[in-house]
Design a protein around this motif. Structure first.
Motif, PDB file in Angstrom:
ATOM      1  N   LEU A  16       1.002  -1.177   0.220  1.00  0.00           N
ATOM      2  CA  LEU A  16       0.087   0.214   0.114  1.00  0.00           C
ATOM      3  C   LEU A  16       0.850   0.992   0.038  1.00  0.00           C
ATOM      4  O   LEU A  16       0.690   2.088  -0.462  1.00  0.00           O
ATOM      5  CB  LEU A  16      -1.159   0.355   1.488  1.00  0.00           C
ATOM      6  CG  LEU A  16      -2.618  -1.067   0.811  1.00  0.00           C
ATOM      7  CD1 LEU A  16      -2.768  -0.690   2.320  1.00  0.00           C
ATOM      8  CD2 LEU A  16      -3.161  -0.397  -0.082  1.00  0.00           C
ATOM      9  N   THR A  17       1.736   1.556   0.795  1.00  0.00           N
ATOM     10  CA  THR A  17       2.460   2.574   0.852  1.00  0.00           C
ATOM     11  C   THR A  17       3.280   2.612  -0.628  1.00  0.00           C
ATOM     12  O   THR A  17       3.383   3.755  -0.937  1.00  0.00           O
ATOM     13  CB  THR A  17       4.022   2.820   2.131  1.00  0.00           C
ATOM     14  OG1 THR A  17       3.320   2.192   3.071  1.00  0.00           O
ATOM     15  CG2 THR A  17       4.677   3.342   1.948  1.00  0.00           C
ATOM     16  N   ILE A  18       3.951   1.398  -0.830  1.00  0.00           N
ATOM     17  CA  ILE A  18       4.217   1.996  -2.418  1.00  0.00           C
ATOM     18  C   ILE A  18       3.693   2.397  -3.294  1.00  0.00           C
ATOM     19  O   ILE A  18       4.018   3.312  -4.150  1.00  0.00           O
ATOM     20  CB  ILE A  18       4.780   0.171  -2.880  1.00  0.00           C
ATOM     21  CG1 ILE A  18       6.711   0.370  -1.542  1.00  0.00           C
ATOM     22  CG2 ILE A  18       5.604   0.589  -4.168  1.00  0.00           C
ATOM     23  CD1 ILE A  18       6.949  -1.249  -1.675  1.00  0.00           C
ATOM     24  N   ALA A  19       2.612   1.441  -3.449  1.00  0.00           N
ATOM     25  CA  ALA A  19       0.996   2.076  -4.487  1.00  0.00           C
ATOM     26  C   ALA A  19       1.097   3.575  -4.315  1.00  0.00           C
ATOM     27  O   ALA A  19       0.527   4.050  -5.076  1.00  0.00           O
ATOM     28  CB  ALA A  19       0.311   1.370  -4.406  1.00  0.00           C
ATOM     29  N   LEU A  20       1.149   4.033  -3.155  1.00  0.00           N
ATOM     30  CA  LEU A  20      -0.209   5.235  -2.670  1.00  0.00           C
ATOM     31  C   LEU A  20       0.694   5.946  -2.841  1.00  0.00           C
ATOM     32  O   LEU A  20       0.401   7.333  -2.762  1.00  0.00           O
ATOM     33  CB  LEU A  20      -0.608   5.021  -1.179  1.00  0.00           C
ATOM     34  CG  LEU A  20      -2.214   4.038  -1.909  1.00  0.00           C
ATOM     35  CD1 LEU A  20      -2.873   3.911   0.216  1.00  0.00           C
ATOM     36  CD2 LEU A  20      -2.843   4.024  -2.333  1.00  0.00           C
ATOM     37  N   LEU A  21       2.145   5.756  -2.578  1.00  0.00           N
ATOM     38  CA  LEU A  21       2.896   6.699  -2.215  1.00  0.00           C
ATOM     39  C   LEU A  21       2.947   8.340  -3.156  1.00  0.00           C
ATOM     40  O   LEU A  21       3.232   9.767  -3.018  1.00  0.00           O
ATOM     41  CB  LEU A  21       4.116   6.312  -2.501  1.00  0.00           C
ATOM     42  CG  LEU A  21       5.926   6.975  -1.726  1.00  0.00           C
ATOM     43  CD1 LEU A  21       6.263   6.719  -0.299  1.00  0.00           C
ATOM     44  CD2 LEU A  21       7.128   7.081  -2.714  1.00  0.00           C
ATOM     45  N   PRO A  22       3.106   7.934  -4.860  1.00  0.00           N
ATOM     46  CA  PRO A  22       2.669   9.022  -5.831  1.00  0.00           C
ATOM     47  C   PRO A  22       1.978  10.166  -4.960  1.00  0.00           C
ATOM     48  O   PRO A  22       1.419  11.053  -5.540  1.00  0.00           O
ATOM     49  CB  PRO A  22       2.658   8.877  -7.174  1.00  0.00           C
ATOM     50  CG  PRO A  22       3.132   7.076  -7.048  1.00  0.00           C
ATOM     51  CD  PRO A  22       2.540   6.656  -5.587  1.00  0.00           C
ATOM     52  N   VAL A  24       0.936  11.477  -2.180  1.00  0.00           N
ATOM     53  CA  VAL A  24       1.618  12.437  -1.271  1.00  0.00           C
ATOM     54  C   VAL A  24       2.836  13.024  -1.685  1.00  0.00           C
ATOM     55  O   VAL A  24       2.293  14.321  -0.770  1.00  0.00           O
ATOM     56  CB  VAL A  24       1.343  11.289  -0.075  1.00  0.00           C
ATOM     57  CG1 VAL A  24       1.719  11.934   0.898  1.00  0.00           C
ATOM     58  CG2 VAL A  24       0.867   9.906   0.396  1.00  0.00           C
ATOM     59  N   VAL A  25       3.675  12.100  -2.415  1.00  0.00           N
ATOM     60  CA  VAL A  25       4.546  12.591  -2.378  1.00  0.00           C
ATOM     61  C   VAL A  25       4.021  13.503  -3.540  1.00  0.00           C
ATOM     62  O   VAL A  25       4.489  12.677  -4.751  1.00  0.00           O
ATOM     63  CB  VAL A  25       5.708  11.706  -2.312  1.00  0.00           C
ATOM     64  CG1 VAL A  25       7.062  12.539  -2.760  1.00  0.00           C
ATOM     65  CG2 VAL A  25       6.005  11.424  -1.141  1.00  0.00           C
ATOM     66  N   GLN A  26       4.282  15.306  -3.448  1.00  0.00           N
ATOM     67  CA  GLN A  26       4.125  15.555  -5.444  1.00  0.00           C
ATOM     68  C   GLN A  26       5.641  15.707  -5.763  1.00  0.00           C
ATOM     69  O   GLN A  26       5.441  16.444  -6.877  1.00  0.00           O
ATOM     70  CB  GLN A  26       3.236  16.671  -4.888  1.00  0.00           C
ATOM     71  CG  GLN A  26       1.907  15.825  -4.097  1.00  0.00           C
ATOM     72  CD  GLN A  26       0.918  15.958  -5.118  1.00  0.00           C
ATOM     73  OE1 GLN A  26       1.433  15.413  -6.502  1.00  0.00           O
ATOM     74  NE2 GLN A  26      -0.007  14.733  -5.208  1.00  0.00           N
ATOM     75  N   ASP A  27       6.773  15.975  -4.705  1.00  0.00           N
ATOM     76  CA  ASP A  27       7.592  16.479  -5.702  1.00  0.00           C
ATOM     77  C   ASP A  27       8.364  15.872  -7.035  1.00  0.00           C
ATOM     78  O   ASP A  27       8.637  14.309  -6.687  1.00  0.00           O
ATOM     79  CB  ASP A  27       9.425  16.634  -4.619  1.00  0.00           C
ATOM     80  CG  ASP A  27      10.536  17.128  -4.815  1.00  0.00           C
ATOM     81  OD1 ASP A  27      10.576  18.546  -4.893  1.00  0.00           O
ATOM     82  OD2 ASP A  27      11.477  16.169  -5.384  1.00  0.00           O
TER      83      ASP A  27
END
Lengths: 323, 248
Positions: A16-22, A24-27
């Protein structure tokens, strides 16, 4: 809590962390770093199968990354082939390369196999430099288009991140299935005792060839993805130093494990981009750490071999059994 | 004549690379027999076993199993044909559990592995109950005797008709050796054919039907085990007895 359940929870949370990371992280730059983590992970999953499970050392895997990268770049940019076709071709070419490198492994072990694969890697680098009509030589190969399927072009950092990690996900599923079943047991048997494996009816030649082919293909796909994501490749990316880094990640992660090497890839790749990731850190501190990166890897390998021979995976297993 | 022998070697030469070890070796093992192969260190006993299971290639001569040629067969094919080797020094898969080692023994069963593993496990746990207690332990944590039992059990998992053992008594305590040999007796009663390589000639001949004596890569003597036990040259050279000394 059973270790099976703990395992399942860890897998779900990290997926889940890997899949949803983008989301949250916009940079853009950070996303690019995490995409590179995925590209390294793809190579290291293959090396873990080859080295961590089957016990076959390779100091030449950057050669496969390069082979995949140049194959894809040439087919897409010079011959205007569809991107997906170029990916498949890059996979096939590196699979063939893996078969070639498996040949010395049938006769050589340990240090001698390490030397043979080192030679293979050096030869590949030399080839990338000299075959400039295909590779662009030391000046590199530029103008590789973004991944695209039909009219759909993947060119945002988010899309590229998801593309890479989907491939990593598929590779991990495949690798996880292999190690949990008969071929995986055969690989571990080979690692334990080659003669014992033969006496038990394991087709040692077949197991070695398959391990080399699979790990080479993963490395080649990683290279092909890299070429189309970054758009530029050059021989300096695919050196023996890179091969050693990949092997280091697998060793530090631990043998007979996929999760350990995956964690080690994340940590060691992020180390390269420390200044971008840790806000407070001074530029000079980060540069010092980066300058000594190879030494840190070396020390980490020595520490792992001396104090934790089964790497991060072994440390995790030990804490589980003492809790 | 050909059909009565389970295993047959005709004038076999073999060795490592260009180094020839075996010279013109001929022997046979009949179904249900326990045959001992004795001889001193370096006589070529292990080389002979490795040649039979295909780990080494015979440079000349012929090997037959049940009347069919197995001269250039690969080890994995031979395992499927029912030939299993318990290698010298056991060569277990140390970091794997006892159960995993045994499952690998049934590797050659392929698609039928499910039932093969289940039946095999039941059989070897009956033969060596200590292994079932240790099933989830890593092989490298077992005692020497338990490791040897596991090596035998692993070989049995492929349901062989011909079991080859290379120095099963090496480095073990007498009590453990007795346990392993009584397991071999059980296997024999079930009809297993066994070719046994042993440095402890007396031990081997006491359990065997027939024996072969090897010296520098050649078979120098063969006969019924009981005859070899009383043979003068065998007694002085391999049993370490002086003339006139009684058999123990």
């Amino acid at each position: 809590m059973s270790s099976r359940r703990a395992r399942a929870i860890v897998i779900v949370i990290s997926t889940l962390t890997i899949a949803l990371l983008p989301l949250v992280v916009q940079d853009r730059f950070l996303l690019k770093i995490f995409t590179f983590v995925g590209l390294n992970a793809l190579v290291v999953v293959g090396i873990s199968l080859l080295f961590g499970y089957a016990g076959q050392v390779s100091l030449g895997h950057a050669g496969f990354v390069g082979l995949g990268a140049y194959t894809a770049a040439f087919l897409v940019a010079r011959l205007d082939l569809p991107w997906l076709l170029a990916m498949v071709a890059a996979g096939l070419v590196t699979a063939l390369g893996g078969m070639v490198l498996a040949v010395p492994s049938l006769r050589l072990k340990g240090h001698y196999l390490a030397m043979a694969t080192l030679g293979f890697g050096e030869l590949m680098t030399l080839g990338f430099k000299e075959a400039d009509f295909v590779t662009g030589g030391v000046n590199g190969f530029s103008g590789v288009p973004f991944p695209s399927v039909g009219a759909l072009v993947l060119d945002t950092p988010q899309q590229l991140y998801w593309l890479v990690w989907s491939v990593v996900g598929v590779a991990l599923l495949l690798a996880g299935n292999i190690v949990a079943s008969r071929p995986g047991r055969a690989m571990r048997a080979l690692h334990g005792s080659e003669l014992g494996a033969q006496a038990s009816g394991v087709d040692v030649v077949g197991v070695k060839v398959r391990a080399f082919v699979l790990s080479a293909t993963f490395a080649g796909l990683s290279g092909a993805l890299y070429a189309s994501i970054v758009g530029f490749i050059s021989p300096s990316l695919f050196t023996t130093a890179a091969s050693v880094t990949f092997l280091a990640m697998a060793v530090i992660g631990g043998s007979n494990s996929l999760a350990g090497p995956l964690l080690s890839v994340v940590l060691l790749t992020l180390l390269e981009y420390l200044d971008a990731l840790v806000p407070g850190i001074s530029r000079t501190t980060a540069e010092v750490i980066q300058a000594y990166q190879a030494d840190i890897y070396g020390l980490a390998i020595i520490a792992v071999i001396l104090f934790a021979p089964s790497g991060l995976a072994g440390m995790w297993r030990r804490t589980r059994s003492t809790v | 004549m050909t059909n009565s022998h389970l295993l047959e070697l005709h004038n076999v030469d073999s060795g490592y690379g260009r180094t020839q070890v075996l010279r013109d070796v001929s022997l046979h093992v009949d179904a249900g027999e326990l045959v001992a192969l004795i001889g001193s260190n370096g006589a070529g006993k292990s080389t002979l076993l490795k040649t039979i299971v295909g780990l080494l290639r015979a440079s000349s001569g012929e090997l037959n199993l049940d009347g069919n040629s197995i001269t250039h067969m690969t080890p994995e094919k031979l395992v499927r044909r029912g030939v299993a080797l318990v290698p010298e020094g056991r060569l277990l898969f140390g970091p794997m559990t006892v159960r995993e080692n045994l499952e690998l023994g049934a590797y050659s069963a392929g698609a039928r592995r499910g039932t093969a593993v289940k039946d095999g496990l039941r059989r070897v746990f009956e033969l060596f109950p200590v292994l079932s207690e240790r099933a989830s332990q890593h092989a490298e944590t077992l005692s020497g005797g338990e490791q040897q039992m596991l090596a035998v059990a692993r070989a049995l998992m492929s349901s062989p008709t011909l079991l080859l053992l290379d120095e099963p008594s090496l480095g073990l305590a007498p009590r453990v050796i007795a346990e392993i040999f009584s397991a071999l007796e059980v296997l024999r009663r079930e009809g297993m054919t066994i070719l046994l390589v042993e440095q402890d000639a007396r031990l081997a001949l006491k359990h065997a039907d027939r024996g072969y004596v090897m010296r520098t890569g050649e078979i120098v003597l063969e006969g019924a085990a009981s005859d070899l036990l009383t043979d003068e040259s065998v007694r002085t050279i391999y049993l370490g007895l002086l003339k006139g000394e009684g058999s123990a």
